[in-house]
Design an enzyme around this catalytic site. Structure first.
Site, PDB file in Angstrom:
ATOM      1  N   VAL A   1       0.845  -1.202   0.000  1.00 60.62           N
ATOM      2  CA  VAL A   1       0.000   0.000   0.000  1.00 60.62           C
ATOM      3  C   VAL A   1       0.877   1.248   0.000  1.00 60.62           C
ATOM      4  O   VAL A   1       0.664   2.182  -0.785  1.00 60.62           O
ATOM      5  CB  VAL A   1      -0.956   0.008   1.211  1.00 60.62           C
ATOM      6  CG1 VAL A   1      -1.842   1.253   1.186  1.00 60.62           C
ATOM      7  CG2 VAL A   1      -1.819  -1.248   1.219  1.00 60.62           C
ATOM      8  N   TYR A   2       1.875   1.260   0.856  1.00 56.20           N
ATOM      9  CA  TYR A   2       2.797   2.397   0.917  1.00 56.20           C
ATOM     10  C   TYR A   2       3.538   2.561  -0.405  1.00 56.20           C
ATOM     11  O   TYR A   2       3.624   3.659  -0.956  1.00 56.20           O
ATOM     12  CB  TYR A   2       3.777   2.192   2.071  1.00 56.20           C
ATOM     13  CG  TYR A   2       4.732   3.345   2.270  1.00 56.20           C
ATOM     14  CD1 TYR A   2       4.292   4.542   2.824  1.00 56.20           C
ATOM     15  CD2 TYR A   2       6.076   3.228   1.920  1.00 56.20           C
ATOM     16  CE1 TYR A   2       5.163   5.595   3.017  1.00 56.20           C
ATOM     17  CE2 TYR A   2       6.957   4.277   2.115  1.00 56.20           C
ATOM     18  CZ  TYR A   2       6.499   5.466   2.658  1.00 56.20           C
ATOM     19  OH  TYR A   2       7.365   6.508   2.848  1.00 56.20           O
TER      20      TYR A   2
END
Length: 242
Positions: free
Chosen positions: A152-153
């Protein structure tokens, strides 16, 4: 030290801690006035008292749509212009995708991506009118490498890499430079969500850098002549294995 940014006015998001605070101090040392943007009112009040008259507080919650939209106008109520906008605020989610949730994903994308785009949108008319400006963004080495333990990051930072490089091309003809700094792991609160084993190994191997190292890179980029744009600076701990 020569004050290479004497007379310049910068605004920095996420300025009350970490890379934002280190860069605030570095720009103040270079002679700039710095509008410190953060949602932590108490921290800002303490820091403004410590840092002196050239540090100005701006309380903004970038996750609140109205507060985010009001940021640039409110800054321009406090200072006559913005020479430098450093969009540094961000958050982190590590681990496998199925270990997070939709609310966490929304929060990360809203802060790491949407707020950067909105703040850039907000400052463009001002900088275009003046015919000069610098927009700088904290990205990450995760915006250049698909890091398996933080999908996600990494996804949010890949989006920022694309956004910064497209905006650089759009705005260069208006005298506005756009670039990003892409650190490896930095000693900060953002690493609180790192898998404990990864964090332990990074500390033991010396694979972390201090926020001041990133601030130095930002100062370098901002103090180049206007005929030079530093498109991206990847700043890694020497022993970081990516």
């Amino acid at each position: 030290m020569a004050e290479r940014l004497n007379g310049k006015i910068a605004a920095i998001t996420g300025a009350a801690s970490g890379i934002g605070l280190a860069t605030t101090k570095a720009l103040l040392a270079e002679g700039a006035t710095v509008v410190m943007v953060d949602r932590d009112t108490a921290a800002l009040e303490t820091l403004i008292a410590e840092l002196g008259d050239k540090a100005i507080a701006q309380v903004t919650d970038l996750l609140d749509a109205d507060s985010c939209d009001a940021m640039i106008p409110e800054i321009l109520d406090k200072v006559p212009h913005i020479d430098i906008l450093y969009l540094n605020a961000g958050t982190y989610i590590g681990g496998d995708l199925d270990e997070t949730n939709s609310a966490g994903i929304d929060r990360m994308l809203n802060l790491n991506v949407n707020a950067v785009m909105k703040n850039t949108l907000g400052v463009i008319p001002h900088m275009k009118e003046r015919g000069v400006g610098d927009i700088w963004v904290t990205c990450s080495v995760a915006g250049h490498s698909a890091i398996a333990w933080e999908p996600v990051y990494s996804g949010s930072k890949w989006a920022i890499t694309c956004f910064v490089q497209t905006m650089r091309r759009q705005l260069r003809e208006h005298g506005i430079r756009v670039g990003q700094v892409s650190p490896g792991p930095v000693v900060s609160a953002l690493l609180a969500d790192w898998p404990e084993e990864n964090l332990r190994k990074a500390k033991e191997s010396g694979s972390l850098i201090d926020p001041e190292e990133v601030a130095d890179a930002v100062v370098y980029a901002l103090t180049r002549g206007r005929n030079v744009t530093i498109r991206d600076m990847i700043v890694l701990p020497t022993n970081f294995d990516i």
